[in-house]
Design an enzyme around this catalytic site. Structure first.
Site, short mmCIF file in Angstrom:
data_model
loop_
_atom_site.label_atom_id
_atom_site.label_comp_id
_atom_site.label_asym_id
_atom_site.label_seq_id
_atom_site.Cartn_x
_atom_site.Cartn_y
_atom_site.Cartn_z
N LYS A 1 0.84 -1.21 0.00
CA LYS A 1 0.00 0.00 0.00
C LYS A 1 0.87 1.25 0.00
O LYS A 1 0.60 2.22 -0.72
CB LYS A 1 -0.96 -0.02 1.20
CG LYS A 1 -2.07 -1.05 1.01
CD LYS A 1 -2.90 -1.31 2.24
CE LYS A 1 -3.86 -2.48 1.97
NZ LYS A 1 -4.64 -2.89 3.13
N GLN B 1 -4.85 -1.58 9.17
CA GLN B 1 -4.68 -2.89 8.55
C GLN B 1 -5.35 -3.97 9.42
O GLN B 1 -5.03 -4.09 10.60
CB GLN B 1 -3.19 -3.19 8.36
CG GLN B 1 -2.91 -4.48 7.63
CD GLN B 1 -3.45 -4.51 6.20
OE1 GLN B 1 -3.32 -3.54 5.46
NE2 GLN B 1 -4.06 -5.61 5.82
N ASP C 1 -11.18 2.56 3.29
CA ASP C 1 -11.44 1.12 3.13
C ASP C 1 -12.92 0.86 2.82
O ASP C 1 -13.28 -0.22 2.37
CB ASP C 1 -11.06 0.36 4.41
CG ASP C 1 -9.74 -0.40 4.26
OD1 ASP C 1 -9.35 -0.68 3.10
OD2 ASP C 1 -9.12 -0.72 5.29
#
Ligand code: NAD
Length: 283
Positions: free
Chosen positions: A52, A96, A119
């Site tokens: 990422k 995460q 997200d």
């Protein structure tokens, strides 16, 4: 033999589009910043986080990295999220997952400001998706839609079957296919006759989490098959939820693993960061 849908190529196209838009914003003095938080040092999570950050560097998005020790408490993590929520220089926040067991994942997801929820897991983002309002969409299913559109697969009017009903893949996938005017059926572990349903599909999206479960016997001749699954087999090689060799003999188009859905997820995350920057700057 089925035609391959090249996720690597399409994800690069998307990242290049994001890069150009990020550069244009920079010229106007607008910078985009993503905060990435990892709690603990799970090796798989570390790989995802590194990928990422690399994608941020590629697209010109700034990334701020927070690597917290395994024993970080839920209160400490929530306090960091509050701080980042309030920081005007931070456009997107990503924690995460999975987080260590002593931290409640739900509380973390809900604490991230919906304006910075790149997200797309916050209930407000999910609600916006379901009523068709502008907002963040979970990256993996958003990536599947791009794979279909950019491979000239017509979703409108198509019989679409999604196997799997998870909050991050199956359910948002179904919502997105409805938004694109597909006729959508969702199958799951309690579906009675899975083959009977999947054999109707013009577009079959497989997100089960079972290595190579879907072979040719589940697929209609000429269908488009999208494999979301990621596993390591006995030889430590990557494979999906679809038995690629068997399925590609009957499918019209198919995604490989690796090189299909996987790279799309990060490309769509970059797109969500850009979207966050645009929305926060009133565009
Ligand atoms: P999950 O375990 O949360 O959900 C699996 C779903 O499959 C459930 O809804 C369950 O009802 C259904 N299911 C299980 N067994 C079934 C069966 N025998 N018949 C029909 N349905 C069945 O998984 P998830 O998070 O949605 O992920 C699915 C797969 O996608 C996993 O392999 C995961 O690693 C992968 N994944 C990949 C990406 C990516 O970026 N490519 C992102 C997220 C998940």
């Amino acid at each position: 033999m089925a035609e391959l849908i090249d996720g690597k190529k399409i994800s690069t196209e998307i990242k290049d589009e994001v890069k150009a838009k990020v550069a244009a914003l920079k010229e106007e003095g607008v910078e985009i910043t993503l905060a990435v938080i990892q709690v603990g040092a799970d090796p798989a999570s570390s790989v995802y986080v590194r990928n990422k950050k690399n994608a941020c560097a590629y697209t010109g998005i700034n990334s701020l990295s927070y690597e917290l020790p395994e024993e970080t408490t839920e209160e400490e993590l929530l306090a960091l999220i509050d701080k980042l929520n309030a920081d005007e220089k931070v456009n997107g926040i990503l924690v995460q997952l999975p987080v260590p067991k002593h931290i409640n994942e739900d509380s973390i997801i809900k604490r991230i400001s919906p304006d910075k929820d790149v997200d797309g897991f916050h209930p407000e983002s999910v609600g916006r998706l379901s009523i068709g309002e502008r907002g963040f969409v979970s990256c993996t299913p958003a990536g599947v839609i791009q794979l279909l559109k950019r491979s000239d697969v017509k979703i409108e009017g198509a019989e679409c079957v999604v196997i799997g009903r998870s909050n991050i893949v199956g359910k948002p996938m179904a919502m997105l296919l409805i938004r694109e005017n597909g006729t959508v059926t969702v199958c799951h572990s309690r579906t009675k006759d899975l083959r009977e349903v999947t054999k109707r599909a013009d577009i079959l999206v497989v997100a089960i989490g079972k290595p190579k479960m879907i072979d040719a016997s589940y697929i209609k001749e000429g269908a488009t098959v999208i494999d979301v699954g990621i596993h390591r087999n006995e030889d430590n090689k990557l494979c999906g939820d679809v038995d690629f060799e068997s399925a590609s003999a009957v499918a019209g188009k198919i995604t490989p693993v690796p090189g299909g859905v996987g790279p799309m997820t990060i490309a769509m995350l970059m797109n969500n960061c850009l979207e966050a920057g645009l929305m926060q700057n009133g565009r």
